[in-house]
Design a protein around this motif. Sequence first.
Motif, PDB file in Angstrom:
ATOM      1  N   MET A   1       0.834  -1.197   0.000  1.00  0.00           N
ATOM      2  CA  MET A   1       0.000   0.000   0.000  1.00  0.00           C
ATOM      3  C   MET A   1       0.873   1.253   0.000  1.00  0.00           C
ATOM      4  SD  MET A   1      -3.086   1.281   0.350  1.00  0.00           S
ATOM      5  CE  MET A   1      -3.793   2.769   0.882  1.00  0.00           C
ATOM      6  N   TYR A   2       1.821   1.304   0.932  1.00  0.00           N
ATOM      7  CA  TYR A   2       2.676   2.478   1.039  1.00  0.00           C
ATOM      8  C   TYR A   2       3.575   2.621  -0.184  1.00  0.00           C
ATOM      9  CZ  TYR A   2       1.219   3.064   5.873  1.00  0.00           C
ATOM     10  OH  TYR A   2       0.496   3.265   6.999  1.00  0.00           O
ATOM     11  N   LYS A   3       3.984   1.495  -0.747  1.00  0.00           N
ATOM     12  CA  LYS A   3       4.846   1.543  -1.928  1.00  0.00           C
ATOM     13  C   LYS A   3       4.104   2.174  -3.105  1.00  0.00           C
ATOM     14  CE  LYS A   3       7.947  -2.240  -0.849  1.00  0.00           C
ATOM     15  NZ  LYS A   3       8.494  -3.524  -1.288  1.00  0.00           N
ATOM     16  N   LYS A   4       2.833   1.883  -3.231  1.00  0.00           N
ATOM     17  CA  LYS A   4       2.039   2.457  -4.325  1.00  0.00           C
ATOM     18  C   LYS A   4       1.884   3.965  -4.143  1.00  0.00           C
ATOM     19  CE  LYS A   4      -0.616  -1.656  -5.468  1.00  0.00           C
ATOM     20  NZ  LYS A   4      -1.946  -2.247  -5.588  1.00  0.00           N
ATOM     21  N   VAL A   5       1.675   4.387  -2.911  1.00  0.00           N
ATOM     22  CA  VAL A   5       1.539   5.817  -2.619  1.00  0.00           C
ATOM     23  C   VAL A   5       2.844   6.526  -2.925  1.00  0.00           C
ATOM     24  CG1 VAL A   5       1.161   7.520  -0.789  1.00  0.00           C
ATOM     25  CG2 VAL A   5      -0.261   5.460  -0.894  1.00  0.00           C
ATOM     26  N   ILE A   6       3.956   5.919  -2.533  1.00  0.00           N
ATOM     27  CA  ILE A   6       5.268   6.511  -2.789  1.00  0.00           C
ATOM     28  C   ILE A   6       5.532   6.563  -4.293  1.00  0.00           C
ATOM     29  CG2 ILE A   6       7.746   6.131  -2.517  1.00  0.00           C
ATOM     30  CD1 ILE A   6       7.158   5.117   0.309  1.00  0.00           C
ATOM     31  N   LEU A   7       5.173   5.516  -5.013  1.00  0.00           N
ATOM     32  CA  LEU A   7       5.379   5.487  -6.460  1.00  0.00           C
ATOM     33  C   LEU A   7       4.560   6.564  -7.173  1.00  0.00           C
ATOM     34  CD1 LEU A   7       5.506   1.668  -7.265  1.00  0.00           C
ATOM     35  CD2 LEU A   7       7.382   3.314  -7.389  1.00  0.00           C
ATOM     36  N   VAL A  10       6.214  10.457  -5.517  1.00  0.00           N
ATOM     37  CA  VAL A  10       7.567  10.860  -5.902  1.00  0.00           C
ATOM     38  C   VAL A  10       7.591  11.466  -7.314  1.00  0.00           C
ATOM     39  CG1 VAL A  10       9.899  10.017  -6.383  1.00  0.00           C
ATOM     40  CG2 VAL A  10       8.741   9.340  -4.286  1.00  0.00           C
ATOM     41  N   PRO A  11       7.065  10.788  -8.323  1.00  0.00           N
ATOM     42  CA  PRO A  11       7.067  11.418  -9.665  1.00  0.00           C
ATOM     43  C   PRO A  11       6.245  12.710  -9.718  1.00  0.00           C
ATOM     44  CG  PRO A  11       6.627   9.069  -9.850  1.00  0.00           C
ATOM     45  CD  PRO A  11       6.589   9.419  -8.392  1.00  0.00           C
ATOM     46  N   LEU A  12       5.145  12.731  -8.986  1.00  0.00           N
ATOM     47  CA  LEU A  12       4.320  13.938  -8.947  1.00  0.00           C
ATOM     48  C   LEU A  12       5.091  15.095  -8.324  1.00  0.00           C
ATOM     49  CD1 LEU A  12       1.518  15.085  -9.531  1.00  0.00           C
ATOM     50  CD2 LEU A  12       0.866  14.410  -7.222  1.00  0.00           C
ATOM     51  N   ILE A  14       8.355  15.443  -8.232  1.00  0.00           N
ATOM     52  CA  ILE A  14       9.425  15.827  -9.159  1.00  0.00           C
ATOM     53  C   ILE A  14       8.870  16.718 -10.271  1.00  0.00           C
ATOM     54  CG2 ILE A  14      11.020  14.928 -10.906  1.00  0.00           C
ATOM     55  CD1 ILE A  14      11.458  12.528  -9.023  1.00  0.00           C
ATOM     56  N   MET A  15       7.711  16.381 -10.795  1.00  0.00           N
ATOM     57  CA  MET A  15       7.108  17.189 -11.860  1.00  0.00           C
ATOM     58  C   MET A  15       6.774  18.592 -11.366  1.00  0.00           C
ATOM     59  SD  MET A  15       4.713  14.297 -13.723  1.00  0.00           S
ATOM     60  CE  MET A  15       3.575  15.520 -14.274  1.00  0.00           C
ATOM     61  N   VAL A  16       6.259  18.687 -10.166  1.00  0.00           N
ATOM     62  CA  VAL A  16       5.920  19.998  -9.597  1.00  0.00           C
ATOM     63  C   VAL A  16       7.182  20.831  -9.397  1.00  0.00           C
ATOM     64  CG1 VAL A  16       5.017  21.151  -7.545  1.00  0.00           C
ATOM     65  CG2 VAL A  16       3.769  19.240  -8.546  1.00  0.00           C
ATOM     66  N   CYS A  17       8.234  20.208  -8.892  1.00  0.00           N
ATOM     67  CA  CYS A  17       9.500  20.923  -8.670  1.00  0.00           C
ATOM     68  C   CYS A  17      10.102  21.403  -9.986  1.00  0.00           C
ATOM     69  CB  CYS A  17      10.493  20.034  -7.937  1.00  0.00           C
ATOM     70  SG  CYS A  17      10.071  19.774  -6.208  1.00  0.00           S
ATOM     71  N   LEU A  18      10.078  20.565 -11.002  1.00  0.00           N
ATOM     72  CA  LEU A  18      10.632  20.957 -12.300  1.00  0.00           C
ATOM     73  C   LEU A  18       9.847  22.117 -12.902  1.00  0.00           C
ATOM     74  CD1 LEU A  18      11.505  17.519 -13.929  1.00  0.00           C
ATOM     75  CD2 LEU A  18      13.069  19.220 -12.992  1.00  0.00           C
ATOM     76  N   SER A  19       8.552  22.089 -12.738  1.00  0.00           N
ATOM     77  CA  SER A  19       7.719  23.179 -13.244  1.00  0.00           C
ATOM     78  C   SER A  19       8.055  24.480 -12.529  1.00  0.00           C
ATOM     79  CB  SER A  19       6.245  22.837 -13.050  1.00  0.00           C
ATOM     80  OG  SER A  19       5.439  23.930 -13.412  1.00  0.00           O
ATOM     81  N   ALA A  20       8.232  24.400 -11.219  1.00  0.00           N
ATOM     82  CA  ALA A  20       8.577  25.596 -10.437  1.00  0.00           C
ATOM     83  C   ALA A  20       9.952  26.111 -10.838  1.00  0.00           C
ATOM     84  CB  ALA A  20       8.535  25.274  -8.945  1.00  0.00           C
ATOM     85  N   CYS A  21      10.898  25.205 -11.092  1.00  0.00           N
ATOM     86  CA  CYS A  21      12.246  25.614 -11.497  1.00  0.00           C
ATOM     87  C   CYS A  21      12.214  26.337 -12.845  1.00  0.00           C
ATOM     88  CB  CYS A  21      13.168  24.398 -11.588  1.00  0.00           C
ATOM     89  SG  CYS A  21      13.591  23.702  -9.987  1.00  0.00           S
ATOM     90  N   ALA A  22      11.403  25.853 -13.763  1.00  0.00           N
ATOM     91  CA  ALA A  22      11.304  26.485 -15.077  1.00  0.00           C
ATOM     92  C   ALA A  22      10.755  27.907 -14.948  1.00  0.00           C
ATOM     93  CB  ALA A  22      10.416  25.658 -15.997  1.00  0.00           C
TER      94      ALA A  22
END
Length: 66
Positions: A1-7, A10-12, A14-22
């Motif tokens: 259960m926790y592994k699915k939440v982490i999966l 984490v990508p979500l 990273i996407m938010v951080c990259l958008s903010a960096c741009a």
Amino acid sequence: MYKKVILILVPLSIMVCLSACAELKQTGKEIGHTTKKVTTAIGHGTRDTVKAIGRETKEVVEEIKE
């Protein structure tokens, strides 16, 4: 259960951080270009003023010589 939440989180994250960096990068570029334009305008204005003062001083000196 926790592994699915982490999966999913984490990508979500990273996407938010990259958008903010741009966006931060674009904002930095705009600030840099604006600063360059303002500095150039000040420099050209100062140069023109100094040239005008130099010309006027030269004319005054030539009038005094005559």
